[in-house]
Design an enzyme around this catalytic site. Structure first.
Site: not given
Length: 322
Positions: A61-62
């Protein structure tokens, strides 16, 4: 907030799990709609104050910044022993060989990177983000078992895959005396119920906790069908999950919510919480009201007639989300 055991384990988790894909540096990774640390921290703190003890993120995530933001906020606002922290492995973290997947090398490398970013010496629930068809099941399960034995991981879980794949991994672990999965994080909501055919009965039979991702169908269950948002406009993956026939389900949610005088999100989440196999939906929160609706849904009791009306319009879907 209410609390429940995760599957057949003794681990207690809140009935709402805060999904942390929403939190991460916007220009890192593929999610331009994420919230940076300044915008994320108040929402994480609000979740803690509401009694949420279960937090789910992933290394991918990110580009790892979700783990960094979540880890720092939890260190500042909570005691480590009071929370259940989950993250995932499998997604590509760097180019080249061994930068993704569930090989022993990838798992051993990525757990150390996740622990560093989260600022902790263990995670409560370490989940494989998807099935890896390119790595022997024995290699993956033994590596995960070794993480548990090393104290870096307390429990292990899996995410969206076919029931036969999940069953094969569980059988392999049992056969060798290795740690088995205690949870399944799968795609399940009022618009997508294909998991009811095989995966949910398997989890119920084996005492595996179910943690549905996208419980609000990426917001489709909370708004008029033709409405778009910043996220939906750029969410290519989400665009593959649902179909035009789902409009009738959204309309049923709308009618039930209007009759009850509550937001649609509460109805959609309450339906999930009524499912005996579901432990805790993983809810993304980008505004304070999102969390308020999730917490309220825990106490919202639907009648059998309301449940039947919500379920009636469903039509079969192609398998999606694996």
């Amino acid at each position: 907030m209410r609390y429940v055991k995760l599957g057949s384990t003794g681990l207690e988790v809140s009935r709402i799990c805060l999904g942390c894909m929403t939190y991460g540096v916007p220009d890192r990774g593929t999610h331009a709609w994420t919230l940076d640390a300044e915008a994320s921290r108040p929402l994480i703190r609000q979740a803690l104050e509401a009694g949420v003890t279960f937090f789910d993120t992933a290394n991918v995530y990110s580009d790892g910044t979700s783990e960094e933001i979540v880890g720092e906020a939890l260190r500042d606002y909570a005691r480590r022993d009071d929370i259940v922290l989950a993250t995932k492995v499998n997604g590509r973290m760097r180019p080249g060989p061994n930068g993704a997947g569930l090989s022993r090398k990838a798992i051993m490398t990525e757990i150390d990177h996740s622990l560093r970013r989260l600022g902790t010496d263990y995670v409560d629930l370490y989940q494989i983000h998807r099935f890896d068809p390119h790595t022997p099941v024995e290699e993956t399960m033994e590596a995960l078992h070794d993480l548990v034995r090393a104290g870096k991981v307390r429990y292990i879980g899996a995410s969206s895959m076919y029931a036969w794949q999940f069953s094969k991994m569980q059988y392999t672990a049992e056969r060798h005396g290795w740690t088995k999965f205690v949870s399944m994080q799968n795609h399940y909501n009022l618009l997508y119920r294909e998991e009811e055919r095989e995966m949910l009965p398997l989890c119920a039979d084996q005492g595996v906790g179910v943690l549905p991702w996208s419980p609000l169908a990426r917001g489709r269950l909370t708004r008029d069908w033709d409405t778009t948002t910043e996220r939906s406009a750029t969410d290519d993956f989400g665009g593959t999950l649902y179909q035009e026939g789902d409009r009738a389900v959204v309309e049923a949610v709308t009618r039930t919510a209007e009759n009850r005088g509550v937001p649609r999100a509460q109805v959609a989440l309450a339906w999930l919480l009524h499912r005996s196999t579901v432990t805790a939906p993983i809810v993304g929160v980008s505004k304070p009201g999102h969390l308020e609706d999730a917490v309220a849904a825990v106490e919202l009791s639907l009648t059998e007639q309301e449940i039947e009306e919500l379920e009636r319009p469903y039509t079969p879907h192609p398998i999606a989300g694996h």
